[in-house]
Write a protein that holds these residues in place. Structure first.
Motif, short mmCIF file in Angstrom:
data_model
loop_
_atom_site.label_atom_id
_atom_site.label_comp_id
_atom_site.label_asym_id
_atom_site.label_seq_id
_atom_site.Cartn_x
_atom_site.Cartn_y
_atom_site.Cartn_z
N GLN A 47 0.83 -1.20 0.00
CA GLN A 47 0.00 0.00 0.00
C GLN A 47 0.87 1.25 0.00
O GLN A 47 1.99 1.23 0.49
CB GLN A 47 -0.96 0.00 1.18
CG GLN A 47 -0.31 0.01 2.53
CD GLN A 47 -1.29 -0.30 3.64
OE1 GLN A 47 -1.91 -1.35 3.66
NE2 GLN A 47 -1.43 0.63 4.56
N SER A 103 -14.11 5.33 8.35
CA SER A 103 -13.15 4.81 7.38
C SER A 103 -13.91 4.46 6.11
O SER A 103 -15.14 4.32 6.12
CB SER A 103 -12.44 3.57 7.92
OG SER A 103 -11.64 3.92 9.02
N VAL A 105 -13.59 2.72 1.80
CA VAL A 105 -12.86 2.04 0.73
C VAL A 105 -13.59 2.30 -0.59
O VAL A 105 -14.83 2.34 -0.63
CB VAL A 105 -12.71 0.53 1.01
CG1 VAL A 105 -14.05 -0.18 1.11
CG2 VAL A 105 -11.83 -0.13 -0.04
N TYR A 107 -13.33 0.88 -4.62
CA TYR A 107 -12.73 -0.17 -5.43
C TYR A 107 -12.39 0.31 -6.83
O TYR A 107 -13.27 0.69 -7.60
CB TYR A 107 -13.64 -1.40 -5.46
CG TYR A 107 -13.72 -2.03 -4.10
CD1 TYR A 107 -12.67 -2.80 -3.62
CD2 TYR A 107 -14.81 -1.81 -3.26
CE1 TYR A 107 -12.70 -3.35 -2.35
CE2 TYR A 107 -14.85 -2.35 -1.99
CZ TYR A 107 -13.79 -3.12 -1.54
OH TYR A 107 -13.82 -3.65 -0.29
N SER A 146 -17.00 -6.84 -3.20
CA SER A 146 -16.14 -5.79 -3.72
C SER A 146 -16.49 -5.61 -5.20
O SER A 146 -16.48 -6.58 -5.94
CB SER A 146 -14.66 -6.19 -3.58
OG SER A 146 -14.36 -6.47 -2.24
N THR A 162 -9.97 -8.39 4.43
CA THR A 162 -10.37 -8.79 3.08
C THR A 162 -10.08 -10.27 2.91
O THR A 162 -9.21 -10.84 3.56
CB THR A 162 -9.62 -8.01 1.98
OG1 THR A 162 -8.23 -8.32 2.05
CG2 THR A 162 -9.84 -6.52 2.13
N ALA A 173 -7.58 -1.03 -4.43
CA ALA A 173 -8.59 -0.26 -3.71
C ALA A 173 -7.96 0.97 -3.05
O ALA A 173 -6.82 0.93 -2.61
CB ALA A 173 -9.27 -1.13 -2.66
N SER A 175 -8.26 3.29 0.12
CA SER A 175 -8.81 3.33 1.48
C SER A 175 -8.53 4.70 2.07
O SER A 175 -7.57 5.37 1.69
CB SER A 175 -8.16 2.24 2.34
OG SER A 175 -8.46 0.97 1.83
#
Length: 181
Positions: A47, A103, A105, A107, A146, A162, A173, A175
């Motif tokens: 990431q 939070s 996310v 995709y 997802s 995940t 993705a 985040s």
């Protein structure tokens, strides 16, 4: 009898088209510059570090903040954001996010069989019971598909992970963490 819900755990889901091409370019440049980490990522997942330090990310940040305001009526600020690349065999282990309120996310790229997000019930008592087939409030986990161009917002204290990416191609993705203004 009237059923009332309390101690709710919201999950906001919406379709949105961010600039996926730009986000992939940002990811590739961060990898090239070694602006990356692994944190909750395992088995080859990688990431980026905080994208708020990347000039090209400003429009995406504003779009996320505006969508949340439009959908909830609440003003927020994206506190940090990162893109996670999950190659075949990788996943993100169970974790929560600290020092934020919500939070999320989004995709970018989701090949078939690349894994879904799993939310775990934060109520520890529920986790010791075998009542999940009696009522949805006793569910221990929720699996959410997802899908490309889908964005989700959820309380940062909800444990999540995940599934393993079983596809040949990467799941990618974005985040992020946000705070209420």
């Amino acid at each position: 009898m009237i059923r009332k819900e309390f101690f709710e755990t919201p999950l906001w889901i919406s379709d949105i088209s961010l600039n996926n091409k730009l986000l992939i370019e940002i990811l590739e440049e961060c990898i090239k510059q070694k602006y990356t980490d692994t944190k909750s990522s395992i088995n080859g997942a990688i990431q980026t570090l905080n994208l708020l330090n990347v000039d090209n990310f400003f429009h995406t940040k504003k779009t996320i903040e505006e969508l949340f305001l439009q959908e909830t009526g609440k003003e927020v600020t994206v506190k940090n954001a990162w893109i996670c690349k999950n190659p075949k065999g990788s996943k993100n282990k169970i974790h929560v996010h600290g020092k934020c309120d919500i939070s999320g996310v989004y995709y970018i790229k989701v090949p078939k069989n690349s894994g879904n997000i799993i939310f775990h019930n934060p109520n520890q008592v529920v986790q010791t019971q075998e009542l999940y087939d009696k009522d949805k409030c006793f569910s221990q986990v929720w699996y959410i598909n997802s899908e490309e161009n889908k964005i989700m917002f959820f309380p940062s204290w909800v444990p999540h992970e995940t599934e393993e990416n079983k596809a040949e191609n990467d799941r990618i993705a974005l985040s992020f963490n946000i705070v209420y203004n």
